[in-house]
Scaffold this motif. Structure first.
Motif, PDB file in Angstrom:
ATOM      1  N   ALA A  82       0.849  -1.191   0.000  1.00 41.83           N
ATOM      2  CA  ALA A  82       0.000   0.000   0.000  1.00 41.83           C
ATOM      3  C   ALA A  82       0.881   1.236   0.000  1.00 41.83           C
ATOM      4  N   CYS A  83       0.271   2.376  -0.313  1.00 43.97           N
ATOM      5  CA  CYS A  83       1.048   3.615  -0.393  1.00 43.97           C
ATOM      6  C   CYS A  83       1.753   3.937   0.915  1.00 43.97           C
ATOM      7  N   LEU A 103      -4.874  12.281  -1.955  1.00 40.34           N
ATOM      8  CA  LEU A 103      -4.206  11.061  -2.412  1.00 40.34           C
ATOM      9  C   LEU A 103      -5.186  10.225  -3.212  1.00 40.34           C
ATOM     10  N   ASP A 104      -4.746   9.795  -4.404  1.00 46.56           N
ATOM     11  CA  ASP A 104      -5.527   8.883  -5.236  1.00 46.56           C
ATOM     12  C   ASP A 104      -4.721   7.586  -5.367  1.00 46.56           C
ATOM     13  N   GLU A 105      -5.289   6.488  -4.860  1.00 51.21           N
ATOM     14  CA  GLU A 105      -4.580   5.207  -4.895  1.00 51.21           C
ATOM     15  C   GLU A 105      -5.111   4.288  -5.998  1.00 51.21           C
ATOM     16  N   SER A 106      -5.788   4.849  -6.966  1.00 50.00           N
ATOM     17  CA  SER A 106      -6.355   4.030  -8.035  1.00 50.00           C
ATOM     18  C   SER A 106      -5.555   4.113  -9.330  1.00 50.00           C
ATOM     19  N   ILE A 127       1.197  -1.049  -6.686  1.00 47.49           N
ATOM     20  CA  ILE A 127       0.894   0.118  -5.860  1.00 47.49           C
ATOM     21  C   ILE A 127       0.910   1.344  -6.758  1.00 47.49           C
ATOM     22  N   CYS A 129       0.210   5.576  -6.297  1.00 50.94           N
ATOM     23  CA  CYS A 129      -0.093   6.676  -5.372  1.00 50.94           C
ATOM     24  C   CYS A 129       0.081   7.995  -6.113  1.00 50.94           C
ATOM     25  N   TRP A 131      -0.296  11.943  -5.455  1.00 48.25           N
ATOM     26  CA  TRP A 131      -0.511  13.061  -4.535  1.00 48.25           C
ATOM     27  C   TRP A 131      -0.676  14.341  -5.338  1.00 48.25           C
ATOM     28  N   THR A 139       3.631  11.365  -8.314  1.00 47.32           N
ATOM     29  CA  THR A 139       3.067  10.037  -8.553  1.00 47.32           C
ATOM     30  C   THR A 139       4.143   8.992  -8.290  1.00 47.32           C
ATOM     31  N   THR A 141       4.767   4.821  -8.240  1.00 46.31           N
ATOM     32  CA  THR A 141       4.206   3.566  -8.726  1.00 46.31           C
ATOM     33  C   THR A 141       5.199   2.433  -8.501  1.00 46.31           C
TER      34      THR A 141
END
Length: 227
Positions: A82-83, A103-106, A127, A129, A131, A139, A141
């Motif tokens: 996870a981020c 934060l977008d975790e998609s 993962i 992330c 921001w 970003t 990844t």
């Protein structure tokens, strides 16, 4: 008073003989207890002359102390999932609490300036992330990649302006780090590939903070490079 001749003398002798017989009987009856009395008397005299401390009273045995072993600590950190696993706790808390930072975790693939890069590396993102705040974006990844991804990156990225540096310090494997500085209209990019994993960081300046060295230490916990 007139003395009656013979009567008192005879009676006195009789009483004396009876008393003597009684005393003799008592002595005979007490004879078996004589050793006990002598021993008891001797103990009293001995204690008075040489007193000894009374034997210590029995003390209750202390209850055994059960030592609780300290909780076992992980010697090796597992792969991040996870981020929050990519950041030091203090920095993560700072970003989560910052006003105006989201934060977008998609995210599926990093927004690299090189079109088709994830497909060329055979990337499967684990993962993502992204921001963002009022000043910019960052970003981060993490992806699993093909075994040939290191060679592919070394062939493709330098042709698009990246500076790639091999990582020869990794035992029994190879790795590469490719950097592209930020331009007037483009974000800065860093791509690190090794042991089947890809860490991509794309960020504008200024933007949300990011600790590259800590992220690498978490993606490759057993042999981090720093950066």
């Amino acid at each position: 008073m007139a003395k009656i001749g013979g009567r008192n003398t005879v009676f006195a002798w009789f009483v004396g003989l009876v008393s003597l017989a009684v005393v003799a009987g008592l002595v005979w009856l007490a004879a078996p207890m004589a050793p006990v009395v002598l021993a008891w008397t001797g103990q009293i005299v001995d204690s008075a002359l040489d007193p000894r401390a009374a034997p210590p009273s029995a003390q209750p045995s202390p209850s055994p102390t059960v030592s609780v072993p300290p909780p076992a600590q992980n010697e090796a950190v597992g792969a991040p999932t996870a981020c929050g696993d990519l950041y030091p706790r203090a920095l993560w808390d700072q970003l989560k609490a910052a006003d105006g930072t989201s934060l977008d975790e998609s995210i599926e693939f990093p927004p690299s300036s090189v079109a088709g890069l994830p497909e060329a590396l055979g990337a499967q993102v684990t993962i993502g992330c992204a921001w963002t705040d009022a000043s910019g974006a960052a970003t981060v990844t993490v992806a699993d990649v093909d075994p040939s991804a290191v060679q592919t990156a070394q062939n493709v990225l330098p042709a698009t302006g990246f500076v790639c540096t091999p990582l020869p310090d990794i035992p029994l494997t190879d790795g590469v780090r490719c950097d592209l500085p930020a331009g007037d209209q483009s974000a800065a990019e860093t791509h690190v590939l090794r042991t089947g994993r890809w860490l991509a960081v794309v960020r504008t300046f200024p933007g949300p903070p990011f600790d590259q060295a800590n992220a690498e230490a978490r993606v490759w916990p057993s042999n981090s490079t720093g950066g």
